[in-house]
Design a protein around this motif. Structure first.
Motif, mmCIF file in Angstrom:
data_model
loop_
_atom_site.group_PDB
_atom_site.id
_atom_site.type_symbol
_atom_site.label_atom_id
_atom_site.label_comp_id
_atom_site.label_asym_id
_atom_site.label_seq_id
_atom_site.Cartn_x
_atom_site.Cartn_y
_atom_site.Cartn_z
ATOM 1 N N GLU A 42 0.823 -1.212 0.000
ATOM 2 C CA GLU A 42 0.000 0.000 0.000
ATOM 3 C C GLU A 42 0.857 1.262 0.000
ATOM 4 O OE1 GLU A 42 -3.959 -0.205 2.053
ATOM 5 O OE2 GLU A 42 -2.862 -1.687 3.250
ATOM 6 N N LYS A 103 -1.470 8.762 2.731
ATOM 7 C CA LYS A 103 -1.956 7.826 1.709
ATOM 8 C C LYS A 103 -2.807 8.519 0.649
ATOM 9 C CE LYS A 103 -3.740 3.118 1.342
ATOM 10 N NZ LYS A 103 -4.401 3.289 0.054
ATOM 11 N N ASP A 107 -1.601 8.224 -3.088
ATOM 12 C CA ASP A 107 -2.446 7.544 -4.070
ATOM 13 C C ASP A 107 -2.781 8.459 -5.239
ATOM 14 O OD1 ASP A 107 -2.389 5.278 -2.568
ATOM 15 O OD2 ASP A 107 -4.415 5.481 -1.746
#
Length: 319
Positions: A42, A103, A107
């Protein structure tokens, strides 16, 4: 250690946890580690950027694979001494590493970056002992076209065994080829001058393969493919036809998917996306495997690799 901008912990909204060893085979503790690809998926979705492709050097075309090995290095004697103390007590101790990041922003940066439309990259490579290693480390200029390096151009908050650490992230990226003929050519070049460099074209779009173009146009020579016996294209320096080269690169894709799913095990698109594949890469992967009857698609859209015997035989014949 670095002039990179520092990402403040208060600006982070996510973290990953992985574990590394203390170097059982070396006297001292290591100064860095290769990171577990599954643990960091991730943070760095490696499978999204690793590619099966071709390389052309001096007219020889070989299937190849680009492999990414993210590594983390740390700085500081107090931390190193702490790790030495841990090792003296238990050399099998697994050291926890926590990496914090934003994140949402990461992303967004990854989604903006698209390397799927790259047809080829021209570069030059050191001959060295590439005939033996069967590959090269790729330059930052090449890697930046394949991986969104700018998204990782920060000093991320990192904790090693709960100790704040100053670290450096390194995206080691290598290309490995699979061709006896290319290996022999590189060995001859190395004997003459191992420090020389050779022009290379890394090809991602098969339409840009000279071999494929000539094959489709119907040009033939008296030479035969050493595997299937079909006529080769005119002036080809390869000893294999395009169809056999295509099967070899399918083996690379198959071996990669077998790291995560066993023959006859059911998986779906979501599973592949979670591993870091893009939708475009999934389409290419499934089409390749379908082409050679290596995968079945169920009514609900899930996938299954075929039986283990068929898989093993295909890899043995074309790998």
């Amino acid at each position: 250690m670095s002039n990179k901008p520092v990402l403040q912990e208060k600006d982070c909204d996510y973290s990953i946890l992985t574990h590394v060893n203390l170097g059982m085979r070396i006297k001292d503790v290591p100064s860095g580690w290769a990171l577990n690809l599954f643990d960091i998926r991730e943070f760095i979705p490696v499978l999204r950027y690793e590619k099966e492709c071709y390389i052309r050097i001096r007219g020889i075309i070989s299937p190849c694979r680009i492999v990414i090995n993210p590594r983390l290095f740390y700085k500081g004697k107090p931390l190193k001494n702490h790790l030495r103390d841990l090792k003296s007590k238990d050399e099998n101790f697994k050291v926890p590493i926590e990496i914090k990041f934003n994140k949402r922003e990461l992303d967004a940066s990854l989604d903006e970056f698209n390397s799927d439309n790259i047809n080829y990259i021209d570069t030059d490579l050191l001959v060295g002992k590439s005939y033996s290693s069967k590959g090269w480390g790729l330059s930052k200029d090449v890697v930046s076209q394949l991986i969104p390096l700018k998204a990782y151009d920060f000093m991320f908050p990192v904790y090693i065994d709960n100790i704040p650490a100053e670290t450096r992230l390194n995206m080691q990226t290598r290309l490995f080829y699979n061709s006896v003929e290319l290996s022999k050519e590189l060995e001859e070049l190395s004997k003459r001058d191992s420090k020389q460099r050779v022009d290379a074209r890394i090809i991602f779009n098969e339409e840009y393969l000279d071999l494929a173009k000539k094959f489709k146009e119907g040009y033939k020579s008296e030479s035969k493919c050493t595997i299937c016996g079909n006529s080769l294209d005119c002036d080809s320096k390869s000893d294999k036809c395009f169809d056999c080269l295509d099967k070899e690169i399918t083996v690379l894709k198959l071996k990669k998917i077998l790291e995560y799913f066993k023959p006859s095990e059911t998986f779906n698109e979501r599973d592949l996306l979670d591993l870091g594949y893009t939708k475009g890469q999934i389409i290419i992967l499934i089409n390749k495997l379908e082409k050679y009857d290596l995968i079945s698609i169920d009514w609900d859209g899930s996938f299954q690799l075929v039986d283990e015997t068929t898989i093993t035989n295909f890899i043995k014949q074309w790998g």
